[in-house]
Write an enzyme that holds these catalytic residues in place. Structure first.
Site, short mmCIF file in Angstrom:
data_model
loop_
_atom_site.label_atom_id
_atom_site.label_comp_id
_atom_site.label_asym_id
_atom_site.label_seq_id
_atom_site.Cartn_x
_atom_site.Cartn_y
_atom_site.Cartn_z
N ARG A 7 8.96 -3.97 -5.72
CA ARG A 7 9.14 -4.79 -4.52
C ARG A 7 8.34 -6.08 -4.69
O ARG A 7 7.42 -6.15 -5.51
CB ARG A 7 8.67 -4.04 -3.27
CG ARG A 7 7.14 -3.85 -3.18
CD ARG A 7 6.75 -3.55 -1.74
NE ARG A 7 5.35 -3.28 -1.51
CZ ARG A 7 4.43 -4.21 -1.29
NH1 ARG A 7 4.74 -5.50 -1.38
NH2 ARG A 7 3.18 -3.87 -1.05
N GLU A 34 0.64 -9.59 5.97
CA GLU A 34 0.43 -10.32 4.70
C GLU A 34 0.87 -11.77 4.82
O GLU A 34 1.58 -12.17 5.73
CB GLU A 34 1.24 -9.66 3.57
CG GLU A 34 0.45 -8.68 2.72
CD GLU A 34 -0.59 -9.34 1.83
OE1 GLU A 34 -0.77 -10.58 1.90
OE2 GLU A 34 -1.24 -8.63 1.05
N ASP A 48 -7.64 -8.88 -2.70
CA ASP A 48 -6.27 -9.05 -2.21
C ASP A 48 -5.97 -10.55 -2.09
O ASP A 48 -6.32 -11.32 -2.98
CB ASP A 48 -6.10 -8.32 -0.88
CG ASP A 48 -4.67 -7.84 -0.66
OD1 ASP A 48 -3.73 -8.58 -1.00
OD2 ASP A 48 -4.47 -6.73 -0.13
N ASN A 73 5.52 -8.90 -3.86
CA ASN A 73 4.16 -8.82 -3.33
C ASN A 73 3.71 -10.21 -2.89
O ASN A 73 4.25 -10.75 -1.94
CB ASN A 73 3.21 -8.19 -4.35
CG ASN A 73 1.91 -7.75 -3.70
OD1 ASN A 73 1.92 -7.19 -2.61
ND2 ASN A 73 0.78 -8.01 -4.34
N ASN A 120 -2.03 -10.42 -7.00
CA ASN A 120 -2.33 -11.03 -5.71
C ASN A 120 -2.99 -12.39 -5.92
O ASN A 120 -3.56 -12.65 -7.00
CB ASN A 120 -3.26 -10.14 -4.89
CG ASN A 120 -2.51 -9.19 -4.00
OD1 ASN A 120 -1.67 -9.60 -3.20
ND2 ASN A 120 -2.79 -7.90 -4.13
#
Length: 295
Positions: free
Chosen positions: A112, A28, A203, A114, A161
Site C-alpha cells: 500500500r 497521516e 515517522d 505510505n 517515511n
C-alpha cells in the site's frame, strides 16, 4: 530557576491543543494550503480526507479511495494530488470529483502507499510498504509531471517515511530500521550518502527554514527536533505529547510557525481520549512553504 539537569525547551511553546472531535485510526500526511489557509490530512484506514480552516474552525470530511495516504498541493487551486492504492489522481475539491492520472504501480494485495511529498522541482515522491510492515518490500518512487509511469528509486524498505529537501540533498527515514538517510538525486540515479541511527520509530516530519527537522516518534508519544547542518544530523530536544502514536507533522498558519500533528489509534488496546487526534502546537520556528505538483 531552571531545574538542575533539565533541558530548557526553546522551539515549542505551551501545550498542544486538540482540533475537532475526529479520532483517526491512522492519521497521516498533514499539508498546509496557503492559498486557502487550511490544513488537509488523511485517515488512511478509514479512507477519509479531512480539511480544517483555523479562521472559522470549520472541519470537513470527504470519502477517499482505499488506502489514500496523501493529498498534496498542485499548481491549480483546490485541485489536489491524491496518492492511493487505486493510483495517482487529481481531486477537484469543489466538485468532489476524482480523475485518475495513472494506476497503482504495484500489486494491490501486496503493498500500500505510505508517505509522499512534492519536490522543489514539482515532481511527486511517494513510498510503498507491506500493509502489516512484515516484510522489507517497500520502495521509493518519483513521478515526473506528465510522465506515464513513476521511476523506482529505492527498494527493500521496511516502512519508508519522511521525505524533505535541504542543502541540495534529500533526507528520509526507514522507520523499522531506526535510521535516517541523506541522499542525492542526480537523474536518473538516487544515491545514498550517509545514514544516521536514531532512537525509536521515526515517522513523518516537518522541516523549518533553518534546517530543523521535527520528527514524530511513533509509539513514544513525542516529537524530536534534529538540526541538519552540512551533512550532519544532531538531536537537539524532544517534546512530550498527549498521544502515544504521533504519525507526522506540518507547519502552518499565517507565519508557518504553528505545528500541526497527526496521530493514530490503530493498534492501541486502550486508547486515550486524544489518541488519533489532530493537535496544534505553537513553535518558535518557521516552516517551509509546501511545494506543488505541476499540472
Amino acid at each position: 530557576m531552571a531545574h538542575p539537569g533539565r533541558r530548557v525547551m526553546t522551539y515549542f511553546r505551551g501545550d498542544p491543543v486538540p482540533i475537532g472531535a475526529w479520532r483517526a485510526r491512522l492519521g497521516e500526511t498533514p499539508v498546509w494550503c496557503d492559498r486557502s489557509a487550511s490544513l488537509l490530512w488523511v485517515d488512511i484506514l478509514a479512507g477519509k480526507l479531512l480539511r480544517y480552516w483555523p479562521s472559522t474552525q470549520r472541519l470537513t470530511i470527504r470519502d477517499m479511495p482505499r488506502f489514500t495516504s496523501a493529498v498534496l498541493l498542485t499548481t491549480r487551486s483546490d485541485h489536489f494530488l491524491v496518492v492511493s492504492q487505486t493510483g495517482i489522481g487529481i481531486y477537484d475539491y469543489d466538485r468532489a470529483r476524482m480523475s485518475l492520472l495513472l494506476p497503482w504501480p504495484e500489486s494491490e494485495t501486496r503493498t500500500r502507499p505510505n508517505d509522499a511529498a512534492i519536490a522543489p522541482d514539482g515532481a511527486l515522491w511517494f513510498s510503498t510498504m507491506e500493509p502489516q510492515a512484515a516484510q522489507a518490500i517497500g520502495r521509493w518512487y518519483r513521478l515526473e509531471p506528465g510522465a506515464t509511469a513513476p521511476q523506482i528509486l529505492l527498494a527493500r524498505q521496511w516502512v519508508p517515511n519522511t521525505m524533505v529537501w535541504y542543502e541540495d540533498a534529500q533526507w528520509f527515514a526507514d522507520s523499522l530500521r531506526h535510521r535516517f538517510y541523506r541522499a542525492a538525486f542526480r537523474p536518473p540515479e538516487f544515491t545514498l550518502l550517509q545514514e544516521y541511527e536514531v532512537e525509536g520509530i521515526a515517522d513523518g516530519s516537518a522541516l523549518s527554514m533553518d534546517g530543523h527537522l521535527i520528527n514524530a516518534r511513533w509509539g513514544a508519544g513525542k516529537l524530536v527536533c534534529h538540526a541538519l547542518r552540512a551533512g550532519t544530523m544532531r538531536e537537539e530536544e524532544s517534546f512530550a505529547l498527549p498521544v502515544l502514536q504521533p504519525s507526522s507533522c506540518a507547519f502552518g498558519g499565517d507565519t508557518l510557525s504553528d505545528l500541526y500533528i497527526t496521530s493514530a489509534r490503530d493498534g492501541i488496546a486502550h486508547p486515550g481520549p486524544l489518541d488519533g487526534a489532530l493537535l496544534i502546537l505553537k513553535t518558535t520556528l518557521t516552516g517551509q512553504p509546501e511545494n506543488r505538483f505541476r499540472l
